[in-house]
Design an enzyme around this catalytic site. Sequence first.
Site, PDB file in Angstrom:
ATOM      1  CG  HIS A  37     -72.260  50.811 -38.999  1.00 58.45           C
ATOM      2  ND1 HIS A  37     -72.563  51.977 -39.664  1.00 58.45           N
ATOM      3  CD2 HIS A  37     -73.445  50.257 -38.658  1.00 58.45           C
ATOM      4  CE1 HIS A  37     -73.876  52.122 -39.724  1.00 58.45           C
ATOM      5  NE2 HIS A  37     -74.432  51.101 -39.116  1.00 58.45           N
ATOM      6  CB  VAL A 176     -69.085  55.860 -32.150  1.00 53.93           C
ATOM      7  CG1 VAL A 176     -67.901  56.633 -32.710  1.00 53.93           C
ATOM      8  CG2 VAL A 176     -68.647  54.454 -31.733  1.00 53.93           C
ATOM      9  NE  ARG A 187     -83.462  57.221 -40.889  1.00 52.20           N
ATOM     10  CZ  ARG A 187     -83.706  55.995 -40.416  1.00 52.20           C
ATOM     11  NH1 ARG A 187     -83.178  55.598 -39.292  1.00 52.20           N
ATOM     12  NH2 ARG A 187     -84.476  55.155 -41.090  1.00 52.20           N
TER      13      ARG A 187
END
Length: 280
Positions: A37, A176, A187
């Site tokens: 992110h 990534v 997760r």
Amino acid sequence: MRIVRTVDELRAWSRANRKECKTIGLVPTMGALHAGHASLIRAARERCDAVAVSIFVNPTQFGPNEDFAKYPRTFDADCALAASLGAEVVFAPAVEELYPEGAETFVDVEGLSGRLDGASRPGHFRGVATVVSKLFIAAEADLAFFGQKDAAQVAVLRRMTKDLRLATEIVVCPIVREVDGLALSSRNIYLTAPQRHQALALSRAIGVVESLVGHGQRNVPTLIEAVEAVFGAEPDVRVDYIVCVDWATLEPVEAATQGTLFAVAAWVGETRLIDNTIIG
Ligand code: PAF
């Protein structure tokens, strides 16, 4: 950095920026932010003047037996990370804000939504397309940033954006990985130490495909066989799919050509993981 909770506040922020001729970037997330992110937020900062990160665990994209209730929620750490990377706004609505009582409007990208992850997670992409269209409409962003790891999601959202003639352009950022190759995913925290080790079968499989393609192998059955051999050596990993598809239609292709998506999904214990490569 501001935390906003309503669509009206987000829209007002966006319009105020637009009035100053600033470009607006949106990074849609479900929180539990990790380095993947972070790379999206960085890319948004590089390409846009003002960036909003949405944090919303979207109930409609989880099946009845999936992990909605236990999905990791790390809101304070997420806000700190978003702020440190230069986001101006975190949009964190309550469920009722995006799904007002009695809501009965959904966005369904027919066809695509039933392929790959959509085949094993019925209704998943309908939930994704619905919430992302709501986010696009609320944020009025120029660009929205998504990770290549969710390649089927990208295909669905590109189709949706095209079909609805939405003004937001989708930007896809590279996967990534951890140093040992595991693709980052919120997760991954569900994995025990032995499962974390078994999960490396996915990135190993993708590595094998990249290496074969690098040596000129383009025959799809040969690539799939090689990946099956990788998973065959890891009997505790249960394969969901191994596919080589056109990235736009998610339909199988005969030869792996430039831009083709090679993707895998597998269960490691109770955790379903995905990985992929785009043939170069
Ligand atoms: O990729 C995700 O995290 C989610 O599917 C998204 C795009 C934020 C929609 O809830």
